[in-house]
Design an enzyme around this catalytic site. Structure first.
Site, short mmCIF file in Angstrom:
data_model
loop_
_atom_site.label_atom_id
_atom_site.label_comp_id
_atom_site.label_asym_id
_atom_site.label_seq_id
_atom_site.Cartn_x
_atom_site.Cartn_y
_atom_site.Cartn_z
CB ALA A 266 10.56 93.38 27.41
CD GLU A 300 12.62 93.57 30.30
OE1 GLU A 300 13.40 92.63 30.57
OE2 GLU A 300 11.47 93.63 30.76
#
Length: 846
Positions: A266, A300
């Site tokens: 990610a 994230e």
């Protein structure tokens, strides 16, 4: 690639000259399949009369206008940098270019869905690739506001860092004019565009704002997107981090987009996070991967504060971003989600990665010397992520979680929207905790290498401990002995289980630490150093504890304790202290009772590595056959429908080697043999077929037939792997040539081809690849982008050959190329270290 580099010295010089105010970026995505029109206006201040450059990689620059004066692109643009002379106090620069779509995951990636022909775009800018989309001062400390205007097909979704506005539509074309971002670094800006399917929701931030949420994926995957689960995880993460940090989420919305052919897990683009779409589960996956997805979502999210709101000044503090997010996401997973065993997973996966990386010749301090962009590219490694996260865990244990979070919150508030260095964070942690962190930083962050801890125990004849010491050693290259806060656990059998009956916690420092508080205690069946995994150090078991572990690992009651023993056994195998065949025995005797998915996943991967490269060549074929037989027995005996059953089937397919194994695989694939609880879905079909191909029992015709029934992006990747797995020298050469001699293969096809190339039971089919690989190294490095070059140089190295000829060939290449780029040399040095370790393990196994 070499001409695209930027040194730290150049970045420091430019930062001293330039302060950027704003970017206005206009992107027209309707100009064709190869290029898009990019127009950038940047306003910045500079020293009167100074000269500098702006970064931009494009196909063609049409115009450069600086402060109203037209500059000749042919004179000022070299394809990577645009020279800017005679600057004023206040400057306006407009650059118009045609920029290139990519299929390498660096810049603006363009993907065509084979299912429906739809086009999907997404950006990936870390480390230096926003310059492939617009003209930019590409370094993290030159923050600015970014206003994007995007022209695209009106039916598309267009997503960036700010909330998506309503487009102005003319015919089939729409124009989206986004509001400016806050002051952020260029590498966390983002653009995602295409006919993505979206699910929307919202949450309320701690400051009362409504934060819109969105989850996006390709239309052909939408039926598999479990958006409600991702929303639930996101809400838990928001609540946890806002409470712990004492700082509200800093952006206006939070979109999470699952995109094709993504290079990493990610990317933390501000308010616009992109994920690999392998996290959209079109088929059954292991619980390990499900848990990993949760950790990644929270990783994230943690970056929205640590990295996006407050950003490192230069890439030498990349570890601050990644280590913090790694630690914080594991903490949040363990405390705020159903995956309460996240620290066991962290020990099994992340620490194993860290210990492996920290023993390579290329190891480096956590605070690494980052001389240029090439240095930072190769430093997305087990030191930056996993060792850093482990050391932060130890720091938190030392200063206390409450003080640590208090300091982190103060750091966010003090440096919001700015750039920092390590000293800025340490200052806030010292203020919150009252501890001096200077010595801690010196020992843990500024030195490299992993220490080894081993107990020395003396007892009376009836088992009473008369002396207990812990010996600490360090590698000769990195001889630092560090302070460790750790626990010692005593385990004995209780009703058929090994259960901890005693635990002490202490500080270990220096070469020898006496533990007088254990004198007089009855020696247990198993003594476990670093119980509860507080410290970052390899551990060894004493002789009696090792015998207990070999016989009774499956009976240890606590999953984290088991993971520590698994890790200690593997470390001793890698270090040549115990024979690889013993590790094979340990896995086969105990893996059937393991309950933790990530522990199973890692042990099975290490089992394959031990069998193919660490076991002595004379017994390798017999060992692989024995493993295959044992794995099939584990498949048959596993609980129907369990994660273990699913993992054992995959491992069996990967290590099958006999006609009996082939018959079992063929039966599962054609349906003539069924296992209760096992669904043979599309992805598992490819794994089973791969096992047949590995044994020469299937080939191109069967691969083509399977692809015809699964002509998707995933199917094409699996087909590339299967073709490269065909066990002939001719097929291996063809696979190698398909991605090395011909440019243009996407990043994912490169990756899967490498996986198949080295998937062998008999490495003789790779004999010719040894020379081919070394002859191709410079050509790959000089002509490919970094991500593709790394994918080729890492993925195609025939490490599984693991013999003296391979070591000699790699060693000779290094001797001939002493002055090659440091980042390239590091990749090859790491390969050689792996082969030399395998040769030592083979000798020990003999």
């Amino acid at each position: 690639m070499p001409g695209e580099n930027l040194t730290r010295a150049e970045a420091q010089e430019r930062a001293a000259l330039v302060e950027v105010d704003s970017y206005e970026i206009h992107l027209d995505l309707t100009t064709g399949d190869e290029v898009f029109r990019s127009t950038t206006t940047v306003r910045f201040r500079a020293r009167e009369g100074a000269s500098t450059f702006i970064d931009h990689i494009s196909r063609e620059v049409h115009s450069v206008v600086l402060n109203g004066t037209e500059l000749d692109p042919a004179l000022v643009n070299d394809g990577v940098r645009i020279q800017l002379d005679d600057l004023r106090d206040d400057n306006a620069l407009t650059i118009v270019s045609d920029a290139l779509y990519v299929n390498t995951g660096e810049g603006l990636h363009r993907f065509v869905d084979p299912v429906d022909g739809e086009v999907y775009l997404y950006s990936q800018f870390e480390v230096p690739d926003s310059r492939r989309v617009f003209a930019v001062f590409e370094q993290p400390d030159l923050k600015a506001t970014f206003r994007f205007t995007v022209v695209a097909p009106a039916r598309w979704q267009v997503v960036s860092n700010q909330p998506t506005p309503e487009p102005v539509v003319e015919g089939e074309t729409g124009t989206w004019s986004f509001e400016p971002t806050p002051r952020i670094s260029s590498y966390i800006t983002a653009l995602v565009a295409g006919p993505y399917t979206v699910t929307r929701s919202e949450l309320t931030s701690r400051d009362g704002r409504t934060i819109p949420l969105g989850i996006f994926c390709r239309a052909s995957l939408a039926e598999h997107m479990d958006a409600d689960y991702i929303f639930d995880t996101t809400r838990k993460g928001f609540a946890f981090f806002e409470e712990q940090f004492g700082v509200a989420y800093p952006f206006e919305k939070y979109d999470q987009l699952f995109v094709p052919e993504f290079n990493a897990g990610a990317m933390e683009n501000a308010g616009c996070v992109t994920f690999t779409e392998s996290y959209v589960f079109r088929a059954q996956v292991t619980d390990a991967i499900r848990e990993r997805r949760v950790v990644t979502v929270l990783h994230e999210l943690a970056h929205m504060w640590f990295g996006d709101l407050v950003t490192m000044r230069w890439w030498n503090d990349l570890w601050l971003n990644e280590s913090f997010a790694e630690w914080a996401s594991t903490l949040a997973t363990a405390e705020a989600t159903e995956w309460t065993g996240a620290w066991t997973t962290f020990q099994a996966m992340e620490k194993t990665w860290a210990y492996r990386q920290d023993q390579l010749p290329s190891t480096h301090p956590i605070v690494a010397e980052i001389r240029d962009l090439e240095d930072v590219q190769v430093n997305f490694d087990g030191i930056t992520y996993a060792k850093g996260g482990s050391v932060l865990k130890q720091l938190v244990a030392w200063v206390g979680l409450e003080s640590f979070m208090e300091g982190v919150g103060a750091y966010f508030r003090k440096h919001a929207w700015g750039n920092t260095e390590l000293a800025d964070l340490l200052a806030e942690l010292e203020a919150a905790s009252g501890r001096d962190l200077g010595e801690w930083s010196k020992l843990w962050l500024e030195t490299a290498g992993v220490n080894t801890l081993r107990p020395t125990i003396e007892t009376t004849q009836d088992g009473i401990i008369t002396a207990f010491t812990i010996e600490q050693t360090a590698p000769a290259e990195w001889p630092t002995l560090r302070p460790h806060r750790l626990a010692i656990g005593f385990y004995d059998e209780v009703k058929g289980k090994l259960v901890r009956r005693e635990r002490i916690e202490l500080d270990v420092a220096g070469a020898v630490t006496n533990v007088p508080q254990l004198v007089g205690h009855l020696r247990p069946a198993l003594i476990l150093l670093n119980d509860d995994d507080l410290a970052y150090a390899k551990i060894r078991l004493d002789e009696q504890s090792m015998a207990t572990a070999l016989a009774s690992l499956r009976d240890i009651d606590d999953p984290l304790a088991r993971a520590l023993v698994w890790g200690a056994a593997w470390d001793a195998t890698r270090d040549g202290e115990t024979p690889a065949s013993d590790y094979v025995d340990l896995v086969l005797a105990n893996i059937g009772a393991e309950t933790e998915s990530t522990t199973i996943r890692l042990a099975l991967a290490q089992l394959a590595q031990a069998a193919r490269t660490y076991v002595h060549p004379a017994r390798r074929a017999a060992t692989i056959e024995r493993i295959g037989d044992a794995l099939w027995s584990l498949v048959v005996d596993a609980e129907p429908g369990s994660d273990a059953q699913f993992q054992f089937v995959g491992a069996f397919a990967g290590l099958a080697s006999t006609e009996r194994h082939v018959d079992a695989l063929r039966g599962l694939l054609d349906g003539s043999r069924a296992l209760d609880g096992l669904e043979v879905d599309a992805d598992l079909r490819w794994q089973l077929l791969d096992g047949l191909v590995l044994n020469g029992a299937a080939g191109e015709a069967e691969i083509a037939a399977e692809l015809a029934s699964d002509d998707t992006a995933t199917g094409r990747q699996f087909a590339a792997r299967a073709r490269a797995t065909i066990p002939t020298a001719e097929a291996k050469e063809a696979a190698f040539a398909s991605v090395v001699d011909q440019a243009g293969a996407s990043n994912m096809i490169v990756r899967y081809t490498g996986l198949g190339l080295v998937h062998v039971n008999d490495a003789s089919s790779l004999d010719a690849i040894v020379d081919r690989y070394h002859e191709a190294i410079h050509g790959i490095w000089d002509t490919r982008t970094y991500q593709v070059a790394e994918g080729l140089l890492v993925g195609l190295y025939p490490a599984v050959v693991a013999d003296e000829r391979l070591a000699r060939t790699t060693r000779e290449w290094l001797e001939r190329n002493e002055s090659t780029a440091p980042a390239l040399r590091r990749i090859v040095v790491e390969h050689l270290a792996g082969v030399e370790r395998a040769l030592e393990a083979q000798e020990r196994d003999a």
